[in-house]
Write an enzyme that holds these catalytic residues in place. Structure first.
Site, PDB file in Angstrom:
ATOM      1  N   GLY A 176       0.832  -1.212   0.000  1.00  0.00           N
ATOM      2  CA  GLY A 176       0.000   0.000   0.000  1.00  0.00           C
ATOM      3  C   GLY A 176       0.864   1.259   0.000  1.00  0.00           C
ATOM      4  N   ASP A 225       5.346  -5.471   5.814  1.00  0.00           N
ATOM      5  CA  ASP A 225       5.943  -6.787   6.078  1.00  0.00           C
ATOM      6  C   ASP A 225       5.857  -7.746   4.886  1.00  0.00           C
ATOM      7  OD1 ASP A 225       3.264  -7.066   6.428  1.00  0.00           O
ATOM      8  OD2 ASP A 225       3.373  -8.004   8.404  1.00  0.00           O
ATOM      9  N   ARG A 281       0.776  -4.825  -6.039  1.00  0.00           N
ATOM     10  CA  ARG A 281       0.868  -6.124  -5.362  1.00  0.00           C
ATOM     11  C   ARG A 281       1.056  -7.137  -6.484  1.00  0.00           C
ATOM     12  NH1 ARG A 281      -0.730  -4.575  -0.011  1.00  0.00           N
ATOM     13  NH2 ARG A 281      -2.285  -2.947  -0.111  1.00  0.00           N
ATOM     14  N   ARG A 322      -6.155  -3.466   9.365  1.00  0.00           N
ATOM     15  CA  ARG A 322      -6.748  -4.813   9.336  1.00  0.00           C
ATOM     16  C   ARG A 322      -6.304  -5.650  10.522  1.00  0.00           C
ATOM     17  NH1 ARG A 322      -5.019  -6.495   3.681  1.00  0.00           N
ATOM     18  NH2 ARG A 322      -4.039  -4.490   3.871  1.00  0.00           N
ATOM     19  N   ASP A 347      -0.056   1.782   8.957  1.00  0.00           N
ATOM     20  CA  ASP A 347      -0.506   1.033  10.148  1.00  0.00           C
ATOM     21  C   ASP A 347       0.444   1.136  11.346  1.00  0.00           C
ATOM     22  OD1 ASP A 347      -2.670   0.197   8.713  1.00  0.00           O
ATOM     23  OD2 ASP A 347      -1.832  -1.771   8.215  1.00  0.00           O
ATOM     24  N   ASP A 393       2.722  -0.956  12.211  1.00  0.00           N
ATOM     25  CA  ASP A 393       2.604  -2.249  12.877  1.00  0.00           C
ATOM     26  C   ASP A 393       3.854  -3.123  12.741  1.00  0.00           C
ATOM     27  OD1 ASP A 393       2.386  -2.583  10.175  1.00  0.00           O
ATOM     28  OD2 ASP A 393       0.739  -4.019  10.243  1.00  0.00           O
ATOM     29  N   GLY A 450     -10.580  12.408  21.652  1.00  0.00           N
ATOM     30  CA  GLY A 450     -11.428  12.242  22.831  1.00  0.00           C
ATOM     31  C   GLY A 450     -12.601  11.306  22.567  1.00  0.00           C
ATOM     32  N   THR A 502       4.258   2.157   5.816  1.00  0.00           N
ATOM     33  CA  THR A 502       2.863   1.710   5.937  1.00  0.00           C
ATOM     34  C   THR A 502       2.166   2.572   6.978  1.00  0.00           C
ATOM     35  OG1 THR A 502       1.468  -0.053   6.872  1.00  0.00           O
ATOM     36  CG2 THR A 502       3.786  -0.209   7.361  1.00  0.00           C
TER      37      THR A 502
END
Ligand code: ATP
Length: 339
Positions: free
Chosen positions: A27, A119, A88, A188, A144, A146, A202, A142
């Site tokens: 992505g 990853d 991809r 995801r 994310d 992550d 908040g 990315t």
């Protein structure tokens, strides 16, 4: 091993680095262009030639290569997306596809490659480097955030700020109409974006895949907080939450509480685009320069990471196999403040 002039055994020296390839994969994320610029210019400053591989692994298989000069990467620091495009590639997952990719790198005389992605992209690099002699260094890109071994991935800060800006606007409507908004953000398998944007906005409840405790908090908020206070509410939902996305969760709440005014907003791809924040630009630049340093140092199959603002090298096999843990303290803080 070979014998040298003195008759002693010596390890054959690697060919001196002359030409590197660079590509983006998976992505897109804001700040990838800043990394491309930094890698290209740091390489050129070290007298290396630079080849841009377009469209990720698919472009590598097809030999979709362009040579990059300093002027080719000017004016991109502040732009989102990736000038090298991304893709991809199912073909790269096959041994035949990877052989084609390797032959293209060999034909173009590319000695080493910088891969910017997540990853999946690093797994692809690891597999190729185990099959053929290709030197890879990765830069995590990315939204994310992550990846194991780094506090930061390129694009996360911009995405976080995009979400916060969008939710601030949604909150105006939520407050004016006394509605509960379920706002779905990307992630995801990772809830960091939902967690931090939830804190920054908040949000009353934050639902993330790493914790299911928050579903009780949602019930409590609806039955006690919302109904008694007759106010509005924001529920942040990471798309990977185990109860399903925001649509599914909101549908259930509507069924259980038909009297409530429940709305859903799925932020979608606006989270990926836009001008990178200053933080994304600075970190992408630091990481890009560090990637060239690592290649010149003969490092391979490592990801450049940031640990407390310092550059670190994380082996690909660790970066892709282990998970980035979430700061559960933030969930406690969020609960504490929602009184
Ligand atoms: P994002 O975090 O944005 O999803 P990513 O790098 O994880 O980024 P993926 O789609 O998972 O994105 O992977 C990018 C590409 O890497 C895949 O399309 C594929 O070509 C290659 N790839 C991923 N996993 C493997 C694998 N196990 N073997 C070979 N190639 C792989």
């Amino acid at each position: 091993m070979t014998m040298n002039d003195t008759g002693m055994e010596s390890t054959p020296k690697r060919k001196k680095l002359q030409k590197i390839g660079i590509f983006t994969s998976g992505g897109d994320a804001p700040g990838m262009n800043a990394a491309i610029r930094a890698v290209t210019r740091a390489a050129l400053a070290n007298k290396l030639k630079v080849v841009g591989i377009r469209r990720g692994y698919q472009g590598m298989i097809e030999g979709d290569f362009i040579s990059l000069k300093s002027s080719d990467v000017s004016g991109i620091l502040q732009t989102g997306g990736t000038m090298l495009k991304t893709a991809r590639s199912a073909e790269f997952r096959t041994p035949e596809g990877r052989e084609k990719a390797y032959q293209q790198l060999k034909k173009a005389e590319i000695d080493a490659v910088v891969v910017i992605g997540g990853d999946g992209s690093f797994t692809g690099a690891l597999v190729l480097s185990q099959e053929y002699d290709v030197q890879f260094v990765g830069i995590p890109g990315t939204i994310d955030n992550d990846m194991y071994g780094t506090d930061y991935t390129i694009g996360y800060d911009t995405a976080l700020n995009t979400v916060v800006e969008a939710v601030d606007k949604i909150k105006d409507t939520a407050r004016s109409h006394g509605r509960i908004f379920f706002v779905e953000v990307m992630g995801r398998e990772a809830g960091l974006l939902a967690l931090n944007s939830g804190i920054a906005c908040g949000a009353e409840v934050i639902l993330i895949p790493e914790s299911n405790e928050q579903h009780d908090a949602l019930k409590k908020f609806i039955s006690k907080g919302y109904k008694n206070k007759e106010t509005s509410g924001i529920v942040m939902v990471a798309e990977g939450d185990e109860a399903g996305g925001a649509l599914k969760i909101a549908e259930q709440v509507r069924k259980d509480h038909p009297d409530l005014d429940v709305r859903v907003s799925i932020l979608g791809h606006i989270q990926r685009g836009g001008r990178p924040t200053a933080r994304d630009r600075v970190n992408a630049t630091k990481m890009g320069v560090a990637a060239i340093d690592a290649l010149l140092d003969d490092q391979k199959s490592i990801m450049i990471g940031l640990d407390n603002e310092k550059i670190v090298h994380v082996p690909f096999n660790k970066a892709v196999k282990m998970n980035h843990s979430i700061d559960t303290n933030l969930l406690d803080i969020q609960k504490l403040l929602n009184i």
